[in-house]
Design a protein around this motif. Structure first.
Motif, PDB file in Angstrom:
ATOM      1  N   GLU B   7      -7.580   6.199   8.750  1.00 34.84           N
ATOM      2  CA  GLU B   7      -7.259   6.540   7.360  1.00 34.84           C
ATOM      3  C   GLU B   7      -5.748   6.621   7.165  1.00 34.84           C
ATOM      4  OE1 GLU B   7      -9.538   8.022   9.131  1.00 34.84           O
ATOM      5  OE2 GLU B   7     -11.405   7.792   8.003  1.00 34.84           O
ATOM      6  N   PHE B   8      -5.077   7.195   8.144  1.00 35.99           N
ATOM      7  CA  PHE B   8      -3.626   7.331   8.018  1.00 35.99           C
ATOM      8  C   PHE B   8      -2.952   5.961   7.987  1.00 35.99           C
ATOM      9  CE2 PHE B   8       0.652   7.810   9.888  1.00 35.99           C
ATOM     10  CZ  PHE B   8       1.211   8.633   8.927  1.00 35.99           C
ATOM     11  N   LEU B   9      -3.432   5.069   8.848  1.00 31.11           N
ATOM     12  CA  LEU B   9      -2.842   3.723   8.868  1.00 31.11           C
ATOM     13  C   LEU B   9      -3.095   3.016   7.539  1.00 31.11           C
ATOM     14  CD1 LEU B   9      -3.733   2.574  12.496  1.00 31.11           C
ATOM     15  CD2 LEU B   9      -1.546   3.365  11.631  1.00 31.11           C
ATOM     16  N   GLY B  10      -4.304   3.188   6.997  1.00 32.82           N
ATOM     17  CA  GLY B  10      -4.629   2.601   5.696  1.00 32.82           C
ATOM     18  C   GLY B  10      -3.768   3.210   4.598  1.00 32.82           C
ATOM     19  N   PHE B  11      -3.583   4.512   4.700  1.00 32.86           N
ATOM     20  CA  PHE B  11      -2.768   5.260   3.743  1.00 32.86           C
ATOM     21  C   PHE B  11      -1.325   4.737   3.753  1.00 32.86           C
ATOM     22  CE2 PHE B  11      -0.123   9.019   2.807  1.00 32.86           C
ATOM     23  CZ  PHE B  11      -0.699   9.475   1.633  1.00 32.86           C
ATOM     24  N   LEU B  12      -0.793   4.556   4.968  1.00 37.20           N
ATOM     25  CA  LEU B  12       0.577   4.040   5.105  1.00 37.20           C
ATOM     26  C   LEU B  12       0.699   2.637   4.528  1.00 37.20           C
ATOM     27  CD1 LEU B  12       2.137   4.848   8.610  1.00 37.20           C
ATOM     28  CD2 LEU B  12       2.784   5.734   6.380  1.00 37.20           C
ATOM     29  N   LEU B  14      -1.134   1.189   2.268  1.00 33.22           N
ATOM     30  CA  LEU B  14      -1.221   1.241   0.807  1.00 33.22           C
ATOM     31  C   LEU B  14       0.108   1.717   0.214  1.00 33.22           C
ATOM     32  CD1 LEU B  14      -3.124   1.003  -1.672  1.00 33.22           C
ATOM     33  CD2 LEU B  14      -3.641   3.425  -1.384  1.00 33.22           C
ATOM     34  N   LEU B  15       0.682   2.737   0.854  1.00 34.12           N
ATOM     35  CA  LEU B  15       1.965   3.258   0.370  1.00 34.12           C
ATOM     36  C   LEU B  15       3.048   2.181   0.437  1.00 34.12           C
ATOM     37  CD1 LEU B  15       3.954   5.473  -0.502  1.00 34.12           C
ATOM     38  CD2 LEU B  15       4.157   6.132   1.882  1.00 34.12           C
ATOM     39  N   PHE B  16       3.118   1.481   1.574  1.00 34.42           N
ATOM     40  CA  PHE B  16       4.157   0.453   1.737  1.00 34.42           C
ATOM     41  C   PHE B  16       4.043  -0.605   0.638  1.00 34.42           C
ATOM     42  CE2 PHE B  16       4.152   1.266   6.617  1.00 34.42           C
ATOM     43  CZ  PHE B  16       4.939   2.387   6.419  1.00 34.42           C
ATOM     44  N   VAL B  17       2.802  -1.028   0.376  1.00 35.59           N
ATOM     45  CA  VAL B  17       2.597  -2.064  -0.641  1.00 35.59           C
ATOM     46  C   VAL B  17       3.034  -1.530  -2.010  1.00 35.59           C
ATOM     47  CG1 VAL B  17       0.857  -3.443  -1.845  1.00 35.59           C
ATOM     48  CG2 VAL B  17       0.755  -3.226   0.641  1.00 35.59           C
ATOM     49  N   CYS B  18       2.562  -0.350  -2.356  1.00 35.64           N
ATOM     50  CA  CYS B  18       2.887   0.229  -3.675  1.00 35.64           C
ATOM     51  C   CYS B  18       4.390   0.499  -3.792  1.00 35.64           C
ATOM     52  CB  CYS B  18       2.130   1.532  -3.901  1.00 35.64           C
ATOM     53  SG  CYS B  18       0.362   1.320  -3.945  1.00 35.64           S
TER      54      CYS B  18
END
Lengths: 345, 530
Positions: B7-12, B14-18
């Motif tokens: 989840e953390f990797l997915g979260f990161l 998503l954040l990088f893209v946004c």
């Protein structure tokens, strides 16, 4: 410069994808020795999909019914889609998956799985689900089956699950990297050894004998799916003496079958009719039948299926006969191999 | 959401893209949003606590600054009309008001931290006293929520407040910007404890995507995962086996556990910080370094300058110096010089201030006597070393060993051993047990377990030891290379195939040899609990 970068990027991606693919292949359990049940589900996809009868359920189907007998005695072409401790929702989604390829006339479902209302074990989940081809049915099966400790991503990329196997790889992991080895006969897992049923334990008292809501929900879905597709659903209880089959459970299944107009056969009550002998027809003291026991109850079931559903005798079909001739040869070879091994012991 | 979860990797991701998609002026707002989501996902109630800290420190910080501005305006308006005494009296009144505001913020926030973290510790001690006094009465423990990283964000916020109070930084005018400073999620879990001056500018400025910085960030994250998943979480199995079964593992096992824990703590904490700094670097944000190859230190004092650097400087700047120059301490200094002589007397305030710092450090690390004793143990070792300094100097002058490699290695090994000994207080459940287990090292006489295969009974296979050995050698080699500059920059200067092989190889090592997934007990970072 730009071209060089593109080539570099493409090469890098190729290296990454190919090494990860190879590593994943290498690390996945091969299920060719000891625990072979993990291979059962995947074997179906290599089959000609033109079956009259599909069995679905847990070990009480893949160890207790022999499709070869249904063919030889009645000309019924059948396949077992079963795996160890296959939960009812896994059976349901496997049926959905099967219907993507073919539409059988009859589906036989073993009702013992109703005792489980919630996900049970990651190891058994793996054996039931990993062999399934990717489809929405598989996605839903995984979601329905995962225990708290599991993660969906581990099913998408099994290398994440099996990454630590690098330290326990065996020769067979390399040998079966790409090679296949059939372990079943149309989903039937053959055992010829004998261990009489003695001192079978009585069932323990349960706090609640009612099957769970979730289990019933999937039984309803299965009934509806069969009805919508014009498939006859037959409920069976295999003659395994253990896990214990309670009278209360029996009553619920009888009621359910009656209310839904389904045929229900409890083989535990048909020992006389099938000729089953628990001294010689089981290989593990009554939990599962051996080949002799499986052939006896399959012969009985074939008669019922022919009488009730008027399934045509397909033995005259030349192509199918040829296929079954090969299957029968493999079946006899397996039987012979096992008998020889037994003699050596 | 653990740093080690998918989840953390997915979260990161998503954040990088946004982050690099939204208009740059919204980047910091996006960071705040993601930080809130990160904290909310850990536990929605945590947000209440961090909000109280954020709002109270923000508001009272502004008020403190407002007083200073009022004073400035007043003095400017009355320039020439006020006498020296009047000015002084006015300034004192303002300072008093500022101090009142400052103390209110301090008491509220440190109070929250103290209540949440130390209430049950106090109750346990009171119960102990009641029991010893023969009273049958006991106080029930309370079930309090301890927000993730509360010690880190409280200290960061308090540090800001002190700086505003001292007038060394201006108060942040925008509540949401300040909220981001307190809650910036990569460092929320386990630090570093950043200063407003260091972090604010890089946090709020607009960041253009730059592959070189982004890739360096990813590389740092990967290195962090290597340390955490391949080393720390692997050796944790052995550490837990030893410290959870003190009756079975005495003597040399205690020594083995001590050394295992030294490796685990280093790999765990520095790995976590690598992930933090790497994630921030991917966003173009520079976070203060928290370690400087601490296991190469030649003394405990040096070690504490190189380990958990931001915590050490926080305690130095906000506790040690204020206490050292406080009026009571100046009085003590005067008295001690008078009665103990100049040479010894001048050291008394230093030792007392230092005692307070180490007591606070111990208390900060955890609500147990173990940490207090550990903190004071550090203090004692540092003070003794300081006292023995003339003796060392004489020894060095006599034998001129100071520049010899062998002696430097001896000093390094000595420091690691000393630190490891002190850290046994981290491991065992109470202080008497720690002393008892430590004592068995000298009495059990079972040193043969270190080479007769007994260590294989700790839940670690031969392959695990091989991985640990290879991993430790790799960490050591990287540390050696770091002495002459950034290793990532050195790798970046190599031809592409070499770079690719290094980073992809490291990725495969983490993927295959990392301790994660089913069958492993996913362990949280050690410093999360602080």
């Amino acid at each position: 410069m730009k071209r060089k970068r593109i080539i570099r990027a493409v090469c890098s991606v190729l290296v990454v994808v190919s090494t990860l693919f190879m590593l994943q292949k290498l690390l996945l359990p091969k299920y060719v020795s000891d625990v072979v049940e993990g291979r059962l589900i995947a074997e179906y996809y290599a089959e000609e999909k033109d079956h009259d009868v599909i069995f679905i359920g847990d070990c009480e189907v893949y160890e207790n019914f022999s499709p070869k007998i249904l063919w030889e005695d009645y000309g019924i072409n059948s396949y077992i889609r079963g795996s160890a401790q296959q939960l009812i929702w896994q059976s349901y989604y496997l049926l959905e998956d099967t219907l993507r390829y073919e539409k059988p006339k009859v589906v036989v479902f073993n009702v013992l799985a109703l005792k489980y209302n919630e996900p049970q074990s990651e190891a058994y989940n793996r054996m039931s689900l990993e062999g399934m081809r990717w489809s929405m049915a598989k996605v839903k099966a995984i979601q329905a089956s995962m225990t708290d400790e599991e993660h969906f991503l581990d099913y998408v990329f099994p290398i994440l699950r099996y990454h630590s196997r690098w330290s326990s790889l065996k020769a067979e992991d390399v040998e079966y990297l790409f090679a296949d080895r059939k372990v079943s006969h149309n989903g039937y897992y053959m055992r010829v050894d004998v261990k009489p049923a003695k001192d079978v334990p009585e069932g323990k008292m349960l706090a609640d004998y009612r099957f769970g809501e979730n289990a019933y929900r999937y039984l309803d879905k299965m009934t509806k799916l069969c009805r919508d597709n014009g498939i006859e659903l037959v409920l069976v209880k295999a003659p395994s003496l253990y896990p214990y089959w309670y009278d209360e459970w029996e009553q619920q299944i009888e009621d359910y079958a009656r209310q839904n107009g389904l045929l229900y056969i409890n083989f535990l009550e048909l020992a006389e009719e099938t000729g089953l002998d628990y001294n010689s027809d089981t290989y593990d003291g009554g939990l599962h039948l051996n080949l002799s026991g499986a052939e006896k109850i399959t012969a009985y079931l074939g008669q019922v299926l022919r009488d009730e559903y008027h399934l045509a005798d397909r033995r005259p079909e030349e192509r199918l006969s040829r296929i079954w001739a090969d299957k029968a040869a493999a079946y006899e070879q397996d039987r012979k191999r096992q008998e020889e091994e037994m003699e050596k012991q | 959401m653990f740093f080690t979860s998918y989840e953390f990797l997915g979260f990161l991701l998503l954040l990088f893209v946004c982050y690099y998609t939204v208009p740059k002026k919204f980047q910091w707002m996006l960071l705040l949003l993601f930080s809130c989501v990160f904290y909310f996902m850990a536990d929605p109630y945590y947000l209440i606590y961090i909000s109280v800290t954020t709002v109270s420190v923000y508001y009272l910080g502004l008020k403190i600054e407002e007083q200073a501005e009022k004073q400035k305006a007043y003095l400017a308006a009355h320039k020439g009309t006020l006498g020296k005494e009047e000015k002084k009296a006015y300034k004192e009144r303002v300072r008093k008001r500022q101090t009142g505001l400052f103390l209110a913020a301090l008491i509220l926030n440190l109070g929250i931290l103290a209540v949440l973290k130390y209430t049950n510790f106090v109750i346990a001690n009171v119960n102990g006293i009641l029991h010893a006094a023969g009273s049958g009465h006991t106080i029930a423990f309370v079930d309090l929520l301890l927000p993730m990283g509360i010690s880190f964000y409280t200290f960061q916020a308090v540090g800001y407040l002190i700086d505003v109070y001292r007038g060394t930084i201006p108060a942040e005018k925008n509540l949401f910007r300040f909220a981001l400073f307190v809650s910036f999620f990569p460092q929320l879990v386990q630090g570093p404890i950043s200063r407003f001056n260091d972090l604010s500018q890089t946090l709020y400025e607009e960041h253009e995507f730059a592959w070189s910085g982004f890739s360096r960030g990813l590389q740092r994250i990967l290195w962090g995962y290597f340390k955490k998943l391949v080393i720390a979480d692997r050796i944790l199995i052995g550490v837990n086996e030893i410290i959870r079964n003190p009756d079975d593992y005495t003597g040399a096992y205690v020594f083995a556990g001590m050394m295992f824990y030294a490796l685990e703590l280093y790999a765990d904490f520095t790995g976590g910080i690598d992930i933090t700094i790497g994630a921030a670097q991917c966003l173009g944000i520079r976070v203060t370094e928290n370690f400087n190859r601490p296991y190469f230190s030649k003394s405990i004092k040096e070690y504490w300058r190189r380990w958990h650097i931001t915590m050490g400087t926080w305690f130095t700047d906000y506790i040690f110096y204020p206490i050292s120059i406080s009026r009571p301490m100046l009085k003590i200094s005067k008295v001690s010089r008078k009665y103990l002589g100049n040479r010894i007397g001048k050291r008394v305030p230093v030792y007392l201030s230092s005692f307070a710092v180490w007591l606070a450090t111990g208390v900060w690390h955890g609500a147990s006597w173990n940490f207090i004793v550990w903190g004071l143990g550090n203090w004692a070792v540092i003070m003794i070393s300081q006292e023995l300094e003339p003796l060392y100097r004489r020894f060095h002058a006599r034998f001129s060993v100071e520049d010899k490699t062998g002696f430097r290695i001896f000093q390094i090994v000595r420091t690691v051993l000393l630190m490891s000994c002190l850290r046994t207080f981290d491991c065992y459940r109470d202080v008497p047990l720690t002393f008892r287990m430590f004592g068995t090292m000298f009495t059990a006489g079972n040193w043969n377990i270190l080479w007769d295969g007994s260590l294989l009974g700790l839940g670690l296979q031969l392959t695990d030891y091989a991985v640990l050995l290879a991993g430790t050698v790799l960490i050591f080699a990287v540390s050696m290379l770091q002495r002459s500059g950034s290793v990532r920059e050195k790798i970046a200067a190599k031809p592409y195939p070499v770079r690719f092989a290094v980073w992809y190889g490291l990725f495969l090592i983490v993927l295959l040899m990392g301790v994660y997934g089913i069958g492993y007990d996913a362990s949280q970072f050690i410093y999360n609990q602080f």
